[in-house]
Enzyme design. Structure first.
Site, PDB file in Angstrom:
ATOM      1  N   ARG A   1       0.819  -1.219   0.000  1.00 11.51           N
ATOM      2  CA  ARG A   1       0.000   0.000   0.000  1.00 11.51           C
ATOM      3  C   ARG A   1       0.849   1.264   0.000  1.00 11.51           C
ATOM      4  NH1 ARG A   1      -2.948  -2.247   4.727  1.00 11.51           N
ATOM      5  NH2 ARG A   1      -1.368  -3.829   4.424  1.00 11.51           N
TER       6      ARG A   1
ATOM      7  N   GLU B   1       3.892  -7.193  13.169  1.00  9.61           N
ATOM      8  CA  GLU B   1       2.850  -7.479  14.169  1.00  9.61           C
ATOM      9  C   GLU B   1       2.406  -8.937  14.023  1.00  9.61           C
ATOM     10  OE1 GLU B   1      -0.779  -5.290  13.577  1.00  9.61           O
ATOM     11  OE2 GLU B   1      -1.599  -5.882  15.516  1.00  9.61           O
TER      12      GLU B   1
HETATM   13  O1  LIG Z   1       5.021  -1.190  11.726  1.00  7.23           O
HETATM   14  P1  LIG Z   1       5.034  -2.618  11.300  1.00  7.23           P
HETATM   15  O2  LIG Z   1       4.706  -3.566  12.415  1.00  7.23           O
HETATM   16  O3  LIG Z   1       6.314  -3.000  10.623  1.00  7.23           O
HETATM   17  O4  LIG Z   1       3.836  -2.841  10.269  1.00  7.23           O
HETATM   18  C1  LIG Z   1       3.497  -1.949   9.261  1.00  7.23           C
HETATM   19  C2  LIG Z   1       3.464  -2.617   7.920  1.00  7.23           C
HETATM   20  O5  LIG Z   1       2.535  -3.702   7.918  1.00  7.23           O
HETATM   21  C3  LIG Z   1       1.718  -3.585   6.767  1.00  7.23           C
HETATM   22  O6  LIG Z   1       2.277  -4.183   5.644  1.00  7.23           O
HETATM   23  P2  LIG Z   1       2.249  -5.732   5.338  1.00  7.23           P
HETATM   24  O7  LIG Z   1       3.595  -6.302   5.660  1.00  7.23           O
HETATM   25  O8  LIG Z   1       1.061  -6.339   5.987  1.00  7.23           O
HETATM   26  O9  LIG Z   1       2.185  -5.782   3.765  1.00  7.23           O
HETATM   27  P3  LIG Z   1       1.114  -5.381   2.655  1.00  7.23           P
HETATM   28  O10 LIG Z   1       1.121  -3.859   2.566  1.00  7.23           O
HETATM   29  O11 LIG Z   1       1.697  -5.991   1.426  1.00  7.23           O
HETATM   30  O12 LIG Z   1      -0.217  -5.929   3.051  1.00  7.23           O
HETATM   31  C4  LIG Z   1       1.642  -2.099   6.536  1.00  7.23           C
HETATM   32  O13 LIG Z   1       1.244  -1.808   5.205  1.00  7.23           O
HETATM   33  C5  LIG Z   1       3.025  -1.637   6.863  1.00  7.23           C
HETATM   34  O14 LIG Z   1       3.886  -1.709   5.727  1.00  7.23           O
HETATM   35  N1  LIG Z   2      -3.471  -3.820  12.253  1.00  6.09           N
HETATM   36  C1  LIG Z   2      -2.941  -3.497  11.076  1.00  6.09           C
HETATM   37  N2  LIG Z   2      -3.707  -2.974  10.094  1.00  6.09           N
HETATM   38  C2  LIG Z   2      -3.158  -2.651   8.904  1.00  6.09           C
HETATM   39  N3  LIG Z   2      -1.867  -2.812   8.618  1.00  6.09           N
HETATM   40  C3  LIG Z   2      -1.087  -3.318   9.577  1.00  6.09           C
HETATM   41  N4  LIG Z   2       0.244  -3.574   9.595  1.00  6.09           N
HETATM   42  C4  LIG Z   2       0.552  -4.088  10.792  1.00  6.09           C
HETATM   43  N5  LIG Z   2      -0.533  -4.152  11.580  1.00  6.09           N
HETATM   44  C5  LIG Z   2      -1.563  -3.677  10.827  1.00  6.09           C
END
Ligand SMILES: O=P(O)(O)OC[C@H]1O[C@H](OP(=O)(O)OP(=O)(O)O)[C@H](O)[C@@H]1O
Ligand SMILES: Nc1ncnc2[nH]cnc12
Length: 184
Positions: A72, A109
């Site tokens: 995203r 997370e």
């Molecule tokens: O602060 P953090 O604990 O590191 O988490 C934040 C990240 O988690 C999510 O991405 P995700 O890895 O789920 O990937 P996506 O955008 O491809 O769904 C979000 O878009 C951030 O990039």
């Molecule tokens: N709860 C949450 N919602 C969306 N993006 C995330 N990336 C890590 N935790 C998330």
């Protein structure tokens, strides 16, 4: 700070941003039980919300290039780069890039992850603004900063839409200029 449903919106940002905050969708138990997932999809789908969010993400930073995080962060970051007249570099999940300059592994997370910097992308000395949707544990941002700095670029700061403050991601990047539009 003003309150809009479950999010706090920085007071110096306008009412349109408050409306955008209200569009963030909460999805329980995604991608696994116990996680309340915040989906910015409806913000991107709304013409006015998308515009004010993109404008706000680039405001108050000085940068020559935007670094966006898969997935995203690509949507937001490329729009910020276009709006502010800079180039864009995407940090990708492993196995996607044809040529990799560097890689950092980190914790999320929900699980572990890694990010890769494309070869011949960032230029030493460039001022890079990192853009993403959500600040949760801060692992992704810290990894991104590491990739930017190891490339010899200057990580001037980061801009994100939403900060999940109970996860205290700021401690992972406490000595950095991290701005978030909405906080929960
Ligand atoms: O602060 P953090 O604990 O590191 O988490 C934040 C990240 O988690 C999510 O991405 P995700 O890895 O789920 O990937 P996506 O955008 O491809 O769904 C979000 O878009 C951030 O990039
Ligand atoms: N709860 C949450 N919602 C969306 N993006 C995330 N990336 C890590 N935790 C998330």
């Amino acid at each position: 700070m003003t309150t809009n449903d479950s999010f706090h919106v920085s007071a110096d940002l306008d009412a349109e941003l408050g409306r955008a905050a209200g569009l963030v969708r909460e999805v329980p138990d995604f991608p696994e039980p116990g996680v309340l997932f915040r989906d910015i999809g409806p913000v991107l789908a709304d013409r006015d919300a998308f515009r004010v969010v993109v404008d706000a993400l680039g405001r108050s930073h000085t940068f020559d290039v935007v670094v966006g995080i898969e997935a995203r962060g690509f949507l937001l970051g490329a729009a910020v780069a276009h709006a502010y007249g800079t180039g864009f570099v995407g940090l990708r999940k492993p196995g996607k890039l044809p040529a990799v300059a560097d890689r950092v592994d980190y914790a999320l997370e929900y699980g572990t992850a890694a990010l890769e910097l494309p070869a011949e992308s960032l230029i030493a000395g460039q001022r890079a603004l990192v853009v993403d949707d959500v600040l949760a544990t801060g692992g992704t941002l810290a990894a991104s900063r590491k990739l930017v700095e190891r490339a010899g670029a200057e990580a001037v700061g980061a801009s994100l839409v939403l900060e999940l403050s109970p996860l205290d991601g700021r401690q992972a990047v406490s000595d950095w200029n991290v701005r978030t539009l909405f906080t929960t």
